[in-house]
Design an enzyme around this catalytic site. Sequence first.
Site, PDB file in Angstrom:
ATOM      1  N   GLY B  40     -26.825  25.569  53.783  1.00  0.00           N
ATOM      2  CA  GLY B  40     -25.492  25.700  53.281  1.00  0.00           C
ATOM      3  C   GLY B  40     -24.208  25.249  54.188  1.00  0.00           C
ATOM      4  N   GLY B  42     -20.864  25.642  53.454  1.00  0.00           N
ATOM      5  CA  GLY B  42     -19.520  26.123  53.031  1.00  0.00           C
ATOM      6  C   GLY B  42     -18.965  26.232  54.565  1.00  0.00           C
ATOM      7  N   LEU B  43     -18.013  27.357  54.496  1.00  0.00           N
ATOM      8  CA  LEU B  43     -17.285  27.540  55.856  1.00  0.00           C
ATOM      9  C   LEU B  43     -18.254  28.018  56.983  1.00  0.00           C
ATOM     10  CD1 LEU B  43     -14.004  29.291  54.930  1.00  0.00           C
ATOM     11  CD2 LEU B  43     -14.269  27.014  55.981  1.00  0.00           C
ATOM     12  N   HIS B 266     -12.733  41.297  41.195  1.00  0.00           N
ATOM     13  CA  HIS B 266     -11.260  41.113  41.570  1.00  0.00           C
ATOM     14  C   HIS B 266     -10.394  41.373  40.455  1.00  0.00           C
ATOM     15  CE1 HIS B 266      -8.027  38.615  43.107  1.00  0.00           C
ATOM     16  NE2 HIS B 266      -8.641  38.421  44.178  1.00  0.00           N
ATOM     17  N   SER B 284      -4.996  34.149  42.628  1.00  0.00           N
ATOM     18  CA  SER B 284      -5.178  34.510  44.161  1.00  0.00           C
ATOM     19  C   SER B 284      -4.258  35.875  44.209  1.00  0.00           C
ATOM     20  CB  SER B 284      -4.298  33.727  45.041  1.00  0.00           C
ATOM     21  OG  SER B 284      -4.077  34.347  46.313  1.00  0.00           O
ATOM     22  N   ARG B 330      -8.572  45.875  46.167  1.00  0.00           N
ATOM     23  CA  ARG B 330      -9.177  45.301  44.865  1.00  0.00           C
ATOM     24  C   ARG B 330      -9.894  46.196  44.194  1.00  0.00           C
ATOM     25  NH1 ARG B 330     -11.082  39.725  47.742  1.00  0.00           N
ATOM     26  NH2 ARG B 330      -8.757  38.838  47.829  1.00  0.00           N
ATOM     27  N   GLU B 425     -21.141  34.794  53.642  1.00  0.00           N
ATOM     28  CA  GLU B 425     -21.131  35.827  52.348  1.00  0.00           C
ATOM     29  C   GLU B 425     -22.660  36.380  52.087  1.00  0.00           C
ATOM     30  OE1 GLU B 425     -18.803  34.706  48.958  1.00  0.00           O
ATOM     31  OE2 GLU B 425     -19.693  36.142  47.485  1.00  0.00           O
ATOM     32  N   ARG B 435     -14.574  44.531  50.429  1.00  0.00           N
ATOM     33  CA  ARG B 435     -13.771  43.613  51.250  1.00  0.00           C
ATOM     34  C   ARG B 435     -12.523  43.422  51.047  1.00  0.00           C
ATOM     35  NH1 ARG B 435     -12.415  38.348  50.986  1.00  0.00           N
ATOM     36  NH2 ARG B 435     -13.135  37.817  48.895  1.00  0.00           N
ATOM     37  N   LEU B 441     -13.283  34.490  54.600  1.00  0.00           N
ATOM     38  CA  LEU B 441     -12.931  33.109  55.374  1.00  0.00           C
ATOM     39  C   LEU B 441     -13.012  33.491  56.917  1.00  0.00           C
ATOM     40  CD1 LEU B 441     -10.071  31.672  53.288  1.00  0.00           C
ATOM     41  CD2 LEU B 441     -12.403  31.219  53.072  1.00  0.00           C
TER      42      LEU B 441
HETATM   43  C1  LIG Z   1     -12.204  31.728  43.744  1.00  0.00           C
HETATM   44  C2  LIG Z   1     -12.330  32.270  45.068  1.00  0.00           C
HETATM   45  C3  LIG Z   1     -11.339  32.657  45.883  1.00  0.00           C
HETATM   46  C4  LIG Z   1     -11.440  33.179  47.075  1.00  0.00           C
HETATM   47  N1  LIG Z   1     -10.170  33.438  47.932  1.00  0.00           N
HETATM   48  C5  LIG Z   1     -10.564  33.726  49.287  1.00  0.00           C
HETATM   49  C6  LIG Z   1      -9.401  33.957  50.012  1.00  0.00           C
HETATM   50  O1  LIG Z   1      -8.200  33.576  49.908  1.00  0.00           O
HETATM   51  N2  LIG Z   1      -9.693  34.457  51.382  1.00  0.00           N
HETATM   52  C7  LIG Z   1     -10.886  34.900  51.809  1.00  0.00           C
HETATM   53  O2  LIG Z   1     -11.029  35.418  52.870  1.00  0.00           O
HETATM   54  N3  LIG Z   1     -11.934  34.925  51.146  1.00  0.00           N
HETATM   55  C8  LIG Z   1     -11.635  34.169  49.918  1.00  0.00           C
HETATM   56  N4  LIG Z   1     -12.920  33.930  48.986  1.00  0.00           N
HETATM   57  C9  LIG Z   1     -14.250  34.294  49.455  1.00  0.00           C
HETATM   58  C10 LIG Z   1     -14.477  33.329  50.281  1.00  0.00           C
HETATM   59  O3  LIG Z   1     -14.250  32.027  49.764  1.00  0.00           O
HETATM   60  C11 LIG Z   1     -16.022  33.211  50.296  1.00  0.00           C
HETATM   61  O4  LIG Z   1     -16.687  34.516  50.556  1.00  0.00           O
HETATM   62  C12 LIG Z   1     -16.610  32.295  51.478  1.00  0.00           C
HETATM   63  O5  LIG Z   1     -15.903  31.071  51.674  1.00  0.00           O
HETATM   64  C13 LIG Z   1     -18.238  32.186  51.498  1.00  0.00           C
HETATM   65  O6  LIG Z   1     -18.516  31.021  52.476  1.00  0.00           O
HETATM   66  P1  LIG Z   1     -19.714  30.977  52.727  1.00  0.00           P
HETATM   67  O7  LIG Z   1     -19.877  29.731  53.795  1.00  0.00           O
HETATM   68  O8  LIG Z   1     -20.503  31.949  52.945  1.00  0.00           O
HETATM   69  O9  LIG Z   1     -20.652  30.408  51.427  1.00  0.00           O
HETATM   70  P2  LIG Z   1     -20.056  29.251  50.382  1.00  0.00           P
HETATM   71  O10 LIG Z   1     -18.856  28.337  50.905  1.00  0.00           O
HETATM   72  O11 LIG Z   1     -20.428  29.643  48.969  1.00  0.00           O
HETATM   73  O12 LIG Z   1     -21.250  27.889  50.662  1.00  0.00           O
HETATM   74  C14 LIG Z   1     -22.412  28.209  50.365  1.00  0.00           C
HETATM   75  C15 LIG Z   1     -23.365  26.833  50.656  1.00  0.00           C
HETATM   76  O13 LIG Z   1     -24.864  27.271  50.570  1.00  0.00           O
HETATM   77  C16 LIG Z   1     -25.357  26.017  49.766  1.00  0.00           C
HETATM   78  N5  LIG Z   1     -26.152  26.571  49.124  1.00  0.00           N
HETATM   79  C17 LIG Z   1     -26.271  27.701  48.413  1.00  0.00           C
HETATM   80  N6  LIG Z   1     -27.418  27.807  47.797  1.00  0.00           N
HETATM   81  C18 LIG Z   1     -28.205  26.773  48.410  1.00  0.00           C
HETATM   82  C19 LIG Z   1     -29.818  26.538  48.235  1.00  0.00           C
HETATM   83  N7  LIG Z   1     -30.446  27.300  47.650  1.00  0.00           N
HETATM   84  N8  LIG Z   1     -30.301  25.381  48.995  1.00  0.00           N
HETATM   85  C20 LIG Z   1     -29.174  24.644  49.504  1.00  0.00           C
HETATM   86  N9  LIG Z   1     -28.012  24.950  49.787  1.00  0.00           N
HETATM   87  C21 LIG Z   1     -27.365  26.177  48.992  1.00  0.00           C
HETATM   88  C22 LIG Z   1     -24.188  25.445  49.253  1.00  0.00           C
HETATM   89  O14 LIG Z   1     -24.361  23.951  48.661  1.00  0.00           O
HETATM   90  C23 LIG Z   1     -22.979  25.690  49.941  1.00  0.00           C
HETATM   91  O15 LIG Z   1     -22.879  24.394  50.842  1.00  0.00           O
HETATM   92  C24 LIG Z   1     -12.755  33.633  47.598  1.00  0.00           C
HETATM   93  C25 LIG Z   1     -13.747  33.428  46.936  1.00  0.00           C
HETATM   94  C26 LIG Z   1     -13.694  32.767  45.569  1.00  0.00           C
HETATM   95  C27 LIG Z   1     -14.749  32.332  44.899  1.00  0.00           C
END
Ligand SMILES: Cc1cc2nc3c(=O)[nH]c(=O)nc-3n(C[C@H](O)[C@H](O)[C@H](O)COP(=O)(O)OP(=O)(O)OC[C@H]3O[C@@H](n4cnc5c(N)ncnc54)[C@H](O)[C@@H]3O)c2cc1C
Lengths: 251, 637
Positions: B40, B42-43, B266, B284, B330, B425, B435, B441
């Site tokens: 993963g 993401g952030l 949400h 948002s 929420r 997450e 949450r 984030l």
């Molecule tokens: C529309 C929306 C708006 C949001 N707004 C806010 C906000 O304003 N403020 C806030 O704090 N939070 C917000 N959130 C929540 C927040 O964005 C997420 O909880 C957070 O970004 C999750 O980050 P993460 O790095 O854990 O996962 P993600 O960013 O979901 O990254 C998951 C990663 O895992 C990889 N992955 C997944 N499964 C596999 C697999 N089987 N094999 C290989 N790779 C895999 C993906 O490729 C990706 O790179 C929002 C969420 C959404 C959906």
Amino acid sequence: MNLTLFIWRQKGPDKKGRLEQYEAKNISAEMSFLEMLDVVNEGLIKKGDEPVAFDHDCREGICGMCSQVINGVPHGPQEKTTVCQLHMRNFKDGDSIYIEPLRARAFPVIKDLIVDRSALDRVIQSGGYISVHTGGIPDANAILIPKENAETAMDAAECIGCGACVAACPNGSAMLFTAAKVTHLAMLPQGKIEAARRVCVMTDSMMNEGFGNCSNHYECQAVCPKGIKVQFIAKLNREFIKAAIRRRGGF
Amino acid sequence: MILNGKCPAGPLAEKWDRHRNEMKLVSPANKRKYNIIVVGTGLAGASAAATLGELGYNVEAFCYQDSPRRGHSIAAQGGINAAKNYPNDGDSIFRLFHDTIKGGDFRAREANIYRLAVLSNNIIDQCVAQGVPFARDYAGYLENRSFGGAQVSRTFYARGQTGQQLLLGAYGALSRQIKEGTVRLHPRTEMLDLVVIDGEAKGITVRDLVTGKFECYAADAVCLCTGGYANVFHLSTNAMGSNVTAAYRAYKKGAFFANPCFTQIHPTCIPVSGEHQSKLTLMSESLRNDGRVWAPKNKGDNRSPNDIPEAERDYFLERKYPAYGNLAPRDIASRAAKEICDEGRGAGSSGYGVYLDFADAIKHLGENKIRERYGNLFEMYEKITGENAYKQPMRIYPAPHYAMGGLWVDYNLQSNVPGLFVLGEANFSDHGANRLGASALMQGLADGYFILPYTISDYLAQTAFGKVNAGHPEFRRSMEDAESFTKKLLSVNGKKTVSEFHRELGRIMWDNVGMERNEGSLKKAMELIPGLRAEFWENVKVPGSGVELNQEMEKAGRVADFLEFGELMARDALHRNESCGGHFRTEYQMPDGEARRDDENFCHVAAWEFKGVDNGPELHKEPLVFENVELAVRNYK
Ligand SMILES: Cc1cc2nc3c(=O)[nH]c(=O)nc-3n(C[C@H](O)[C@H](O)[C@H](O)COP(=O)(O)OP(=O)(O)OC[C@H]3O[C@@H](n4cnc5c(N)ncnc54)[C@H](O)[C@@H]3O)c2cc1C
Ligand code: SF4
Ligand code: FES
């Protein structure tokens, strides 16, 4: 509404591709373009055919994953709109729609509408960042940034890396994409320090990846879903000249 | 088994510092000998991989998209919290801690959340240094706004694209390490199995999504940063590819799954427009700063909203929760909206929506100010609905959004399987039963930049590097399992598409394990899901082959896991005989309809151990101890 689609089908990178005709029936105006393709794909699967492969993920116009050329225009007819945000109310009953992958020398087709855009990642890897380590950073308000500069940086930082600009450019140039990153970072005091080096390595990398030159057609700006402006290309050029002068003196 | 969260001893404010000083370090010369897998980007994943790379470890990073910049964190709109107290409005680390633990309805660990509140400030510093263009005032200082569940302004934002800008910052840091050669990137690659050898996580099995090839990667530790599972509801605000697969397969290999029933609905999403709907779009929560939520006072009032006079409007959040008004948390805001619609007072032709109205804000602040704050959200709304929200109120309805539950981890972010760390997450750790906005984030980046890099070294320092390589028989077995799973999917050759199954599962989950649940609905879900699962394996149609790019097959694998995981969610919700945060059991409510917690019997984390698909899992509990806050009834009135 009912539509006739001509969709690019290509089994793999080394295979020959061609446009094939499909009918999309009972499409509602509320659907997004990709939901319309979902419906077509469900039909193909049920018939035992292979569905059309296309890239998509967020379907909110922000991840930059979706990438299709619709009737000759990357991301289709609606201004400042990604394919995933394009809705069927922009089309009418009986329309014929041509759907093709982004085409550029630097973006080989992987399958159907999916292309390989990793060259854009490599342009960033060459130096499209500020070289800061994690930790040991002074308070965020220690360095003030004029609001206008922060706003311009943000305007440039909105780029989603979709590559539409490249596909729209007759030369297949990634200038708008690169200029957006160069500008975003050069507008900020934190990014200024490496600005000269950054613009040089990024433009070099762009050339090495097989992207073409910019000859000011501005097709890129017209298709950019995030409204990235060609003024940033001028900014890149200014940064480049500044860097070249400095480079003569050694970095 | 009674689980131990391994929170360090000592006063709350000193725990993390003390722990940091006590943890073991890996010497600089040895770091490059350790291989770490980060799944993963993401952030959570990008920040972890970049920081581990900077420290000198050897990192293999994986994501299923074509670029790390596309992780679903990119979609976060509203902002990120920090206890900077720049506006001087009374914020502090303790207040952020307290708001978060209260917002989570007292179902999270004190020590974790306090650490999170402390680190929140470092995150803002880090991101600004990376070039994240946060909003600023005319003097050049950072600006803040308020968010649900808080009475101070502590949310930092970059227009409506905060997640995007934070992720681009982390992606920059990651790209720099890729160039340095400390991180190797594997995009378009999906993790399908965790490899556990002698009780420790030692690698993963993946499928290359372009060629279809299966591969194994061995490592000294594995970090899962694979995001949330709200797509178990089919329609959610998550990306189409968001999945539970990585976490669920780790669960099947022995990692405990904690509080799976804690999911967040949400309140402000664009309502469903028809059967074709493939996902839901969030508007948002920050919009609630300036928008007022209302519904018609009278049932079946289908006049256009602008024609409904002030006296016939019910600003129900302001009415019910005067202290927080439109900024109520929420879960509370979502349930209130659902109640209104169930009463028949919903907006729009479907009746499933309430209004979010900006007319007053536009009158006070001017349209330009509103455009500056939310312009891109208004544009997005118009693209999807064809309506102009400057002229008429938005229609909104609650939608599945976030998973508070996730793999169980201790204070070090390590699961019960040594060597397996879970971040962002994908873990369960910091948000309890609900949450607060702008806290995900913060958590993802705290985990990746500032926590894991310390805690993983403590583990690695006590483990010899390179204990196993991918030639170990366990890897072969894992690969064979993954391959035969794929073959099985392709061989069913039934009549229903994967999406049809997903939609059906989503309906079962939304109706029975959604915003409100009760014993009856949960038992029903637990009956319906195994039936649907059995049908899936007899009647699903997955076209194409396994040795090529095959998106239907990817989807089928994910839906197959959701079809097992949904049952676990229902089981967890059924065990928790109380209401708390996002888990609202209709049997357990106060006379005024608020959630009734049962602190005597349920002040614990429920962590489930896999015992086979058809046998029930085993429940383990981690008691939650509160020494610094008083367990109070949440009150937002
Ligand atoms: C529309 C929306 C708006 C949001 N707004 C806010 C906000 O304003 N403020 C806030 O704090 N939070 C917000 N959130 C929540 C927040 O964005 C997420 O909880 C957070 O970004 C999750 O980050 P993460 O790095 O854990 O996962 P993600 O960013 O979901 O990254 C998951 C990663 O895992 C990889 N992955 C997944 N499964 C596999 C697999 N089987 N094999 C290989 N790779 C895999 C993906 O490729 C990706 O790179 C929002 C969420 C959404 C959906
Ligand atoms: S500049 Fe515009 S078109 Fe080009 S990659 Fe960025 S967002 Fe896409
Ligand atoms: S699918 Fe993410 S931008 Fe279109």
